[in-house]
Design an enzyme around this catalytic site. Structure first.
Site, PDB file in Angstrom:
ATOM      1  N   GLY B  29     137.822  54.777 -74.312  1.00  0.00           N
ATOM      2  CA  GLY B  29     137.470  53.413 -74.699  1.00  0.00           C
ATOM      3  C   GLY B  29     138.670  52.587 -75.095  1.00  0.00           C
ATOM      4  O   GLY B  29     139.769  53.104 -75.269  1.00  0.00           O
ATOM      5  N   SER B  30     138.425  51.285 -75.254  1.00  0.00           N
ATOM      6  CA  SER B  30     139.529  50.345 -75.437  1.00  0.00           C
ATOM      7  C   SER B  30     140.239  50.533 -76.778  1.00  0.00           C
ATOM      8  O   SER B  30     141.452  50.356 -76.876  1.00  0.00           O
ATOM      9  CB  SER B  30     139.016  48.911 -75.305  1.00  0.00           C
ATOM     10  N   ASP B  85     138.834  58.493 -82.161  1.00  0.00           N
ATOM     11  CA  ASP B  85     137.911  57.942 -81.180  1.00  0.00           C
ATOM     12  C   ASP B  85     137.290  56.662 -81.736  1.00  0.00           C
ATOM     13  O   ASP B  85     137.261  56.449 -82.949  1.00  0.00           O
ATOM     14  CB  ASP B  85     136.820  58.987 -80.862  1.00  0.00           C
ATOM     15  N   ASP B  88     130.605  52.418 -81.146  1.00  0.00           N
ATOM     16  CA  ASP B  88     129.959  51.149 -80.831  1.00  0.00           C
ATOM     17  C   ASP B  88     129.226  50.574 -82.033  1.00  0.00           C
ATOM     18  O   ASP B  88     129.005  49.373 -82.126  1.00  0.00           O
ATOM     19  CB  ASP B  88     128.992  51.352 -79.655  1.00  0.00           C
ATOM     20  N   LYS B  98     127.694  55.983 -80.100  1.00  0.00           N
ATOM     21  CA  LYS B  98     128.832  55.982 -79.196  1.00  0.00           C
ATOM     22  C   LYS B  98     128.311  56.078 -77.759  1.00  0.00           C
ATOM     23  O   LYS B  98     127.144  56.282 -77.521  1.00  0.00           O
ATOM     24  CB  LYS B  98     129.744  57.189 -79.486  1.00  0.00           C
ATOM     25  N   GLY B 100     129.196  53.723 -75.235  1.00  0.00           N
ATOM     26  CA  GLY B 100     129.272  52.483 -74.474  1.00  0.00           C
ATOM     27  C   GLY B 100     130.182  52.621 -73.263  1.00  0.00           C
ATOM     28  O   GLY B 100     129.954  52.037 -72.212  1.00  0.00           O
ATOM     29  N   GLU B 107     132.866  63.301 -75.473  1.00  0.00           N
ATOM     30  CA  GLU B 107     133.240  62.838 -76.810  1.00  0.00           C
ATOM     31  C   GLU B 107     132.511  63.639 -77.883  1.00  0.00           C
ATOM     32  O   GLU B 107     133.070  63.950 -78.937  1.00  0.00           O
ATOM     33  CB  GLU B 107     132.922  61.345 -76.962  1.00  0.00           C
ATOM     34  N   LYS B 125     131.812  46.306 -85.844  1.00  0.00           N
ATOM     35  CA  LYS B 125     130.997  47.456 -85.445  1.00  0.00           C
ATOM     36  C   LYS B 125     130.173  48.033 -86.606  1.00  0.00           C
ATOM     37  O   LYS B 125     129.328  48.907 -86.400  1.00  0.00           O
ATOM     38  CB  LYS B 125     131.893  48.578 -84.881  1.00  0.00           C
TER      39      LYS B 125
END
Lengths: 236, 236
Positions: B29-30, B85, B88, B98, B100, B107, B125
């Site tokens: 993820g970003s 990590d 979301d 999580k 997304g 994960e 979030k």
């Protein structure tokens, strides 16, 4: 009587419950294969023109297709009328260990989607307590297989990866861990623990999924519905 | 400050907990991507020569490898020291939604195998109740996806298959169902119900897996350990 003869008799008895127009689930394994053949035979006789079949594995799909059975998918038919499948061990509550053939994930999805799940076995599969006669198969994703193997050991199992260094792959390309727990005190409780493991995709404990049981022995076949007293066929 | 700036700040704070010799889990993820870059930067500076990394997705593996990070597998290192990590949605108990990004299965396996699981988020979030801000991702096998979609609807969710008719595929080539349950009363109870569904491979409810939380907001980053009072960052 040979083991194959007993399997065939159980399969034939179960196929007697199939009627035209049904959506059928086809189990994986040597006992179920006799049911597939018998369904195909009844279809060739012209008595089941309107059935459609959902196979529990790629292998069964090939077998059924070769016999001319019309296949469909759970996508097209998410409600199954009747499934005939085998089992590796059956206890007095009609709970099961399945997955010896490696198709446990799809077999469980199909069982869950079935109005009626008829389990066919010879009497040698009957057991006072699951885990006594058969190691529990657990399907795990390759990414986390070693973590899961350790977790299963910590739950009390002796764990072997099926195929060893040349691991067996399921239809989903996952591994199977054969987990010898010994006699399992509470299948439902163990099922919940296994379900909660992140790397476990499926396990062979089928709790409350069978609706019917057909048992073949030297003295004939017997049909039981869920809730019946099975002690007679277990003691034999 | 931009959202990316907040994510970067959270990531940098978390990477401060990395020490040499650790086995590290790399989230997908970003937000996690900023952590991967920061770890690579510290490694280039010479401060982390002995780390090895386990990526949670093929995408992260590529990213990390491109930055020169040494990769390993859970097979070789089934015990992870520290994972960083994203999430979301985060609730007051530090339970998470999580997935997304679609990497929820790996994960979760990595989080479960980690001694320390540090979740990094920007303040947007944080949520009083999971399900309020984000639909729960559920990974299902394609074979049984429609049965599972119906089962999820019957549990009260509005269900969309990610990608629609051109379905998104996870690294395991499964589908993701985005399930809008609305605010979820008991994440642990729902998790148990989802775990029990045969066609569900993984779901995005991460209950009792996060050990640490780093929240970035306009006023700076805050670090919380599990059990801390998070009301301050949730009300903001």
């Amino acid at each position: 009587m040979t083991s194959d003869e007993l399997k065939r008799q159980a399969a034939w008895r179960a196929v007697g419950f199939v009627t035209d127009g049904m959506v059928l689930g086809l189990g994986h394994g040597s006992t179920s294969a006799f049911a597939v053949e018998r369904i195909a035979e009844r279809r060739r006789d012209g008595s089941l023109p309107g059935i459609v079949c959902i196979p529990c594995s790629k292998e069964v799909a090939q077998h059924a297709e070769g016999l001319g059975l019309p296949l469909t998918t759970l996508d097209a038919h998410p409600a199954i009328d009747l499934t005939i499948d085998g089992a590796d061990e059956v206890d007095p509550a009609m709970d099961l260990i399945k997955g010896g053939g490696g198709a446990l994930l799809r077999e469980k999805i199909v069982a869950d989607a079935s109005e009626r799940e008829i389990i066919i076995v010879d009497a040698s599969k009957m057991s006072a307590r699951l885990g006594t006669r058969f190691a529990l198969p657990v399907e795990v994703v390759p990414f986390g297989w070693r973590v899961e193997a350790e977790a299963l050991e910590s739950l009390g199992a002796h764990v072997l990866r099926r195929g060893g260094d040349d691991p067996f792959l399921t239809d989903q390309r996952n591994y199977v861990l054969d987990c010898d727990f010994g006699p399992i005190e509470s299948p439902a409780e163990l099922a919940t623990r296994l379900d909660a493991r992140p790397g476990v995709v499926a396990h062979g404990l089928f709790v409350s999924l069978a609706t019917d049981l057909v048992v073949a022995s030297e003295t004939g076949t017997q049909h039981f519905v869920r809730g019946s007293d099975l002690s007679e066929v277990i003691r034999r």
